[in-house]
Design a protein around this motif. Structure first.
Motif, PDB file in Angstrom:
ATOM      1  N   VAL A  38       0.840  -1.201   0.000  1.00 23.40           N
ATOM      2  CA  VAL A  38       0.000   0.000   0.000  1.00 23.40           C
ATOM      3  C   VAL A  38       0.877   1.253   0.000  1.00 23.40           C
ATOM      4  N   ILE A  39       1.927   1.226   0.811  1.00 25.70           N
ATOM      5  CA  ILE A  39       2.841   2.366   0.851  1.00 25.70           C
ATOM      6  C   ILE A  39       3.537   2.536  -0.489  1.00 25.70           C
ATOM      7  N   GLU A  40       4.009   1.443  -1.043  1.00 25.47           N
ATOM      8  CA  GLU A  40       4.675   1.492  -2.348  1.00 25.47           C
ATOM      9  C   GLU A  40       3.746   2.056  -3.415  1.00 25.47           C
ATOM     10  N   ALA A  41       2.507   1.610  -3.425  1.00 23.74           N
ATOM     11  CA  ALA A  41       1.562   2.060  -4.446  1.00 23.74           C
ATOM     12  C   ALA A  41       1.327   3.562  -4.364  1.00 23.74           C
ATOM     13  N   THR A  42       1.266   4.093  -3.136  1.00 19.66           N
ATOM     14  CA  THR A  42       1.056   5.529  -2.979  1.00 19.66           C
ATOM     15  C   THR A  42       2.305   6.318  -3.345  1.00 19.66           C
ATOM     16  N   LEU A  43       3.466   5.840  -2.892  1.00 22.44           N
ATOM     17  CA  LEU A  43       4.708   6.548  -3.216  1.00 22.44           C
ATOM     18  C   LEU A  43       4.976   6.554  -4.715  1.00 22.44           C
ATOM     19  N   PHE A 120      -7.325  30.553   1.086  1.00 18.78           N
ATOM     20  CA  PHE A 120      -6.207  29.877   0.438  1.00 18.78           C
ATOM     21  C   PHE A 120      -5.571  28.908   1.427  1.00 18.78           C
ATOM     22  N   THR A 121      -5.833  27.641   1.217  1.00 13.46           N
ATOM     23  CA  THR A 121      -5.299  26.602   2.100  1.00 13.46           C
ATOM     24  C   THR A 121      -4.119  25.867   1.475  1.00 13.46           C
ATOM     25  N   GLY A 122      -3.674  26.301   0.290  1.00 13.93           N
ATOM     26  CA  GLY A 122      -2.543  25.676  -0.383  1.00 13.93           C
ATOM     27  C   GLY A 122      -3.001  24.796  -1.532  1.00 13.93           C
ATOM     28  N   ASN A 123      -2.214  24.790  -2.598  1.00 14.88           N
ATOM     29  CA  ASN A 123      -2.588  24.007  -3.781  1.00 14.88           C
ATOM     30  C   ASN A 123      -1.529  22.988  -4.174  1.00 14.88           C
ATOM     31  N   THR A 124      -0.631  22.673  -3.249  1.00 16.54           N
ATOM     32  CA  THR A 124       0.380  21.646  -3.493  1.00 16.54           C
ATOM     33  C   THR A 124      -0.116  20.314  -2.937  1.00 16.54           C
ATOM     34  N   ARG A 125       0.022  19.243  -3.708  1.00 15.41           N
ATOM     35  CA  ARG A 125      -0.345  17.946  -3.160  1.00 15.41           C
ATOM     36  C   ARG A 125       0.532  17.640  -1.951  1.00 15.41           C
ATOM     37  N   VAL A 126      -0.091  17.314  -0.831  1.00 12.30           N
ATOM     38  CA  VAL A 126       0.644  17.078   0.405  1.00 12.30           C
ATOM     39  C   VAL A 126       1.629  15.930   0.239  1.00 12.30           C
ATOM     40  N   ILE A 127       1.226  14.873  -0.456  1.00 14.86           N
ATOM     41  CA  ILE A 127       2.123  13.728  -0.653  1.00 14.86           C
ATOM     42  C   ILE A 127       3.367  14.148  -1.413  1.00 14.86           C
ATOM     43  N   ASP A 128       3.222  15.052  -2.388  1.00 15.46           N
ATOM     44  CA  ASP A 128       4.378  15.511  -3.168  1.00 15.46           C
ATOM     45  C   ASP A 128       5.292  16.390  -2.316  1.00 15.46           C
ATOM     46  N   ALA A 129       4.688  17.296  -1.536  1.00 16.39           N
ATOM     47  CA  ALA A 129       5.488  18.190  -0.693  1.00 16.39           C
ATOM     48  C   ALA A 129       6.314  17.390   0.309  1.00 16.39           C
ATOM     49  N   ARG A 157      10.425  13.347   6.907  1.00 16.69           N
ATOM     50  CA  ARG A 157      10.257  11.915   6.655  1.00 16.69           C
ATOM     51  C   ARG A 157       9.267  11.322   7.656  1.00 16.69           C
ATOM     52  N   ASP A 158       9.354  11.772   8.896  1.00 12.30           N
ATOM     53  CA  ASP A 158       8.388  11.316   9.892  1.00 12.30           C
ATOM     54  C   ASP A 158       6.991  11.832   9.567  1.00 12.30           C
ATOM     55  N   GLU A 159       6.893  13.087   9.106  1.00  9.47           N
ATOM     56  CA  GLU A 159       5.579  13.617   8.737  1.00  9.47           C
ATOM     57  C   GLU A 159       4.980  12.823   7.568  1.00  9.47           C
ATOM     58  N   LEU A 160       5.813  12.415   6.630  1.00  5.71           N
ATOM     59  CA  LEU A 160       5.335  11.592   5.518  1.00  5.71           C
ATOM     60  C   LEU A 160       4.791  10.264   6.040  1.00  5.71           C
ATOM     61  N   ALA A 161       5.518   9.656   6.967  1.00  5.18           N
ATOM     62  CA  ALA A 161       5.045   8.407   7.557  1.00  5.18           C
ATOM     63  C   ALA A 161       3.720   8.628   8.290  1.00  5.18           C
ATOM     64  N   GLN A 162       3.625   9.722   9.019  1.00  5.29           N
ATOM     65  CA  GLN A 162       2.396  10.000   9.756  1.00  5.29           C
ATOM     66  C   GLN A 162       1.237  10.317   8.820  1.00  5.29           C
ATOM     67  N   LEU A 163       1.538  10.817   7.631  1.00  4.29           N
ATOM     68  CA  LEU A 163       0.483  11.027   6.643  1.00  4.29           C
ATOM     69  C   LEU A 163      -0.177   9.699   6.270  1.00  4.29           C
ATOM     70  N   PHE A 164       0.626   8.636   6.136  1.00  4.42           N
ATOM     71  CA  PHE A 164       0.069   7.317   5.850  1.00  4.42           C
ATOM     72  C   PHE A 164      -0.816   6.849   7.009  1.00  4.42           C
ATOM     73  N   ALA A 165      -0.350   7.063   8.234  1.00 12.26           N
ATOM     74  CA  ALA A 165      -1.152   6.676   9.390  1.00 12.26           C
ATOM     75  C   ALA A 165      -2.450   7.477   9.442  1.00 12.26           C
ATOM     76  N   ILE A 174      -4.877  10.039   0.719  1.00 18.08           N
ATOM     77  CA  ILE A 174      -3.807  11.005   0.962  1.00 18.08           C
ATOM     78  C   ILE A 174      -3.179  11.508  -0.327  1.00 18.08           C
ATOM     79  N   ALA A 175      -3.355  10.788  -1.426  1.00 16.87           N
ATOM     80  CA  ALA A 175      -2.791  11.252  -2.701  1.00 16.87           C
ATOM     81  C   ALA A 175      -3.585  12.425  -3.275  1.00 16.87           C
TER      82      ALA A 175
END
Length: 336
Positions: A38-43, A120-129, A157-165, A174-175
Motif C-alpha cells: 500500500v505504501i509502495e503504491a502511494t509513493l 487559500f489553504t494551499g494548492n500543493t499535493r501534500v504527498i508531493d510536498a 520523513r516522519d511527517e510523511l510516515a504520519q500522513l500514511f497513518a 492522501i494522494a
C-alpha cells in the motif's frame, strides 16, 4: 524512524535514495501496521517538486521589524473578513469557546492569519510536498548547517510516515490532499502529526475533518491550544494574553531566549520593566520587545501568549494573532 536521544551522535553521511526509500517503506509499515504494498503504491504516485525545494532553500529574509511585519496580517480587509466569518459561524464558535475556554475571536484570528479564513489553504499535493522534503531536503553544503538540515529532512520523513497513518485512521485518500509547500493542511494548516494528535471530531459524525467541517476545525484549533503546551500547560480559561509595559531609564533591555512565562512581576521590576495595564499581582510572564514604527514596544506575555507561540514559535506571529483577534472583537489596538 524512532526518535534519537538528544545526545546521540548523528551520522550525516548521505544514504542513497533507493536505500532511504526502502527503509522508509519497511519502517512505516512496521510502525503503523500498513501493508508495504500500500505504501509502495502511494509513493509510486508521488512526485518530486523542484518548486518545493526552491521555496525551502530560499535564503532567510532579513528579520522584519514589527512595524514591517504587522501590516501583512492586520489589514482592514482581514479585520472585516474576520468579523464576517465570526458572524457566520457564531453558534459553532460559541459552543467551542464555552467548552474549552479558548475565545472565538482567537480561533477566527488563527484561521485568518493561516489561510485568510479558508480563502487559500494551499494548492500543493501534500504527498508531493512531504515526499520531496523527506528525500530531497535542500542541502546548502555549509558544514555548520549540516546537522540542522539532516534533522529537518528526518522531520519531514516522519511527517510523511504520519500522513500514511492519518490516511488509514481517517479514511483519507492522501494522494488527493492539498496544502502548503511544507505539507500543512486545512483551514488551520495542521501538519500530519498535529492532525493525528490534536484534531477533534467536533460534530460527532465519527470523523475528524479539517478540510470541510467547521465544527471539527474550530474544536481542533482550540484543542491544540489546550494541549500543545506539554508540561508547561496550554490555554488558561479567562487568562490574560499580554499587557503593555515600559522599561525604566537606566536599565538594559532584557530579551529572553524562550517565550515561557517564567518571570514574576518582581523579577521583571528588577530588570526595569513596569506594566502599564492592570496585571494580577501573582502573574508570571515573559518579556516581549518589538521594533514599532515609533520606537521600541514592550509587552508582558502571559501563559496564553505562550500558548499562541506553540502554534508558531514567533513572538511577532503571536502578537499578530492577538491583535487581529482584538480588532475582530471591535477593540482598539495600538499603532504598529
Amino acid at each position: 524512524m524512532e526518535a534519537l536521544p538528544a545526545d546521540a551522535p548523528i551520522d550525516l553521511a548521505p544514504v542513497p535514495f533507493e536505500v532511504a526509500r526502502a527503509n522508509f517503506v519497511r519502517d512505516t509499515a512496521a510502525k503503523y501496521a500498513i501493508a508495504p504494498a500500500v505504501i509502495e503504491a502511494t509513493l509510486s504516485r508521488a512526485q518530486f517538486l523542484d518548486s518545493v525545494v526552491s521555496l525551502m532553500s530560499r535564503p532567510a529574509e532579513r528579520t522584519k521589524t514589527w512595524a514591517e511585519y504587522r501590516p501583512n496580517f492586520i489589514t482592514e480587509s482581514r479585520i472585516e473578513g474576520g468579523r464576517a466569518f465570526l458572524a457566520t459561524h457564531r453558534d459553532e464558535l460559541q459552543r467551542v469557546q464555552a467548552r474549552t475556554g479558548v475565545p472565538a475571536q482567537i480561533i477566527v484570528s488563527i484561521i485568518g492569519v493561516e489561510t485568510s479564513y479558508g480563502g487559500f489553504t494551499g494548492n500543493t499535493r501534500v504527498i508531493d510536498a512531504l515526499y520531496t522534503l523527506a528525500f530531497r531536503y535542500p542541502r546548502s553544503g555549509n558544514p555548520a548547517r549540516a546537522a540542522y538540515e539532516y534533522k529537518r529532512e528526518q522531520f519531514f520523513r516522519d511527517e510523511l510516515a504520519q500522513l500514511f497513518a492519518l490516511g488509514r485512521e481517517e479514511n483519507l485518500d492522501i494522494a488527493s490532499l492539498t496544502g502548503s509547500y511544507a505539507g500543512a493542511m486545512g483551514l488551520g494548516q495542521f501538519m500530519p502529526s498535529s492532525y493525528r494528535e490534536f484534531a477533534v471530531d467536533g460534530n460527532g459524525d465519527g470523523r475528524r475533518d479539517l478540510f470541510n467541517s467547521y465544527d471539527d476545525v474550530f474544536s481542533s484549533i482550540a484543542n491544540y491550544f489546550l494541549k500543545k503546551g506539554g508540561e508547561r500547560g496550554g490555554w488558561v480559561r479567562d487568562g490574560a494574553i499580554v499587557a503593555r509595559a515600559e522599561l525604566q531609564p537606566g536599565y538594559a533591555e532584557f530579551n529572553p531566549e524562550t517565550w515561557t512565562p517564567d518571570y514574576t512581576l518582581a523579577d521583571l521590576a528588577q530588570r526595569g520593566y513596569r506594566p502599564l495595564d492592570p496585571v494580577a499581582p501573582d502573574a508570571t510572564a515573559t518579556l516581549v520587545s518589538l521594533e514599532g514604527s515609533a520606537g521600541k514596544q514592550y509587552w508582558l506575555g502571559f501563559q496564553n501568549y505562550y500558548a499562541i507561540t506553540r502554534y508558531n514559535n514567533s513572538k511577532m506571529y503571536a502578537m499578530a494573532v492577538y491583535q487581529l483577534s482584538q480588532a475582530i472583537a471591535g477593540k482598539e489596538i495600538p499603532p504598529a
